[in-house]
Design a protein around this motif. Sequence first.
Motif, short mmCIF file in Angstrom:
data_model
loop_
_atom_site.label_atom_id
_atom_site.label_comp_id
_atom_site.label_asym_id
_atom_site.label_seq_id
_atom_site.Cartn_x
_atom_site.Cartn_y
_atom_site.Cartn_z
N GLY A 193 2.39 5.73 -1.73
CA GLY A 193 1.85 5.99 -0.39
C GLY A 193 0.96 7.20 -0.32
O GLY A 193 0.17 7.33 0.62
N GLY A 194 1.06 8.09 -1.32
CA GLY A 194 0.18 9.26 -1.35
C GLY A 194 -1.06 9.07 -2.19
O GLY A 194 -1.87 10.00 -2.32
N ALA A 195 -1.25 7.89 -2.78
CA ALA A 195 -2.44 7.63 -3.58
C ALA A 195 -3.67 7.63 -2.69
O ALA A 195 -3.69 6.97 -1.64
N ALA A 218 0.80 -1.22 0.00
CA ALA A 218 0.00 0.00 0.00
C ALA A 218 0.83 1.27 0.00
O ALA A 218 0.29 2.36 -0.13
N GLY A 219 2.15 1.15 0.13
CA GLY A 219 3.00 2.33 0.12
C GLY A 219 3.83 2.44 -1.14
O GLY A 219 4.76 3.26 -1.19
N TYR A 232 -3.57 2.41 -7.71
CA TYR A 232 -2.17 2.77 -7.53
C TYR A 232 -1.47 2.86 -8.88
O TYR A 232 -1.96 2.34 -9.89
N GLY A 233 -0.30 3.50 -8.86
CA GLY A 233 0.48 3.59 -10.09
C GLY A 233 -0.29 4.26 -11.20
O GLY A 233 -0.89 5.32 -11.02
N PRO A 263 2.41 -5.77 -11.65
CA PRO A 263 1.28 -4.90 -12.00
C PRO A 263 1.09 -3.77 -11.00
O PRO A 263 1.48 -3.88 -9.83
N ASP A 264 0.49 -2.67 -11.47
CA ASP A 264 -0.01 -1.64 -10.57
C ASP A 264 -1.37 -2.09 -10.06
O ASP A 264 -2.31 -2.27 -10.85
N LEU A 265 -1.50 -2.29 -8.75
CA LEU A 265 -2.80 -2.65 -8.20
C LEU A 265 -3.79 -1.52 -8.46
O LEU A 265 -3.42 -0.34 -8.45
#
Length: 333
Positions: free
Chosen positions: A245-247, A86-87, A115-116, A110-112
């Motif tokens: 982490g800022g998402a 998650a970070g 995120y990303g 992959p980008d969950l």
Amino acid sequence: MTGEHVRRDGASQDPWPRRDDPEQAVDPAAVHQEMAPYAGFLSAPRRARMVEPEADLWPWRGPDAVRRLRARRPDSPVRVLAVHGAGAHAAALWPVASQLAERGIDVLAPDLPGYGRSPVQDRRTLRYQDWIRMLGDLVEEEDDGRPLLLLGGSLGGLLAVEVAARHEGLVGAVAATCLLDPSAPEARSRMTRWGGAGTAAMRMLPLVRGAVARRALPVSRLADLSGMGRDPALGTLCAEDPRGGGARMSLGFWRSYLEHPHEAARRVPVPVTLLQPEHDAWTPLALSTRTLGALPGPTDTVILREGGHFPVEDPALDDLVTALERMIARRAG
């Protein structure tokens, strides 16, 4: 080694970022730019050997897609699917995953969703179960007959075990740098900023519904990411990265994670190796060992010497790669 810092763009107050340009999501220059600050924490020799990933967008469900980074190695006897926590995001994790690609191992990260640069139509409706479903669909989509090993970092550790248990015929084993169980009070007190007070606040979770559940909050507001690395700058980077982490994710998502029972992980025997960083200041060995001991399959523990929660240090990366190569040899044998 201190990496470059990523700063938030404060121009917009919109808690839900605009959709990414699909071309930028897979542009090699953009991918390198996202990855470079994290690669800056590697030793100079490792940075020089890093394998640049190729990127694509996998159409997952309807308008939702998943940005994937990968190093294709057709001759690799085993494939590795790397799952970030998650970070972080796939580009943040790639400097670690690249250590495997450099050894000739087929790696996919992959980008969950949320995120990303994975395009999501409505982040407000995302739940932890969507992460489980997406990874399961990806496991099935990518199956080519070769054994598959899941590598989970941080929150991605138990997530990887849950996915493997649900797809036991397709996943041969799991390696995890952390196995924090969100249902355990001790784990909840460690993963939040508020310690025991945070555990007490969990009793308020049933109130997270309706409009409250749609409110956005980044993990950096819930957890103190300063413990991400032995170098404090790594924690700052993760906390300030708007794709990591800022998402901003909905409170409904965080509730769904904290309440998820991980039933399959507790029921289906999957070989699991805990790759515990020696100097993890955030999630101590005892908590992950407790989870590991409750799993029904064969288990093992490897200590990553001198490593922090996000293990980018030497010789932690040597230990990680060696442990994974031994697991791969067993799967390929």
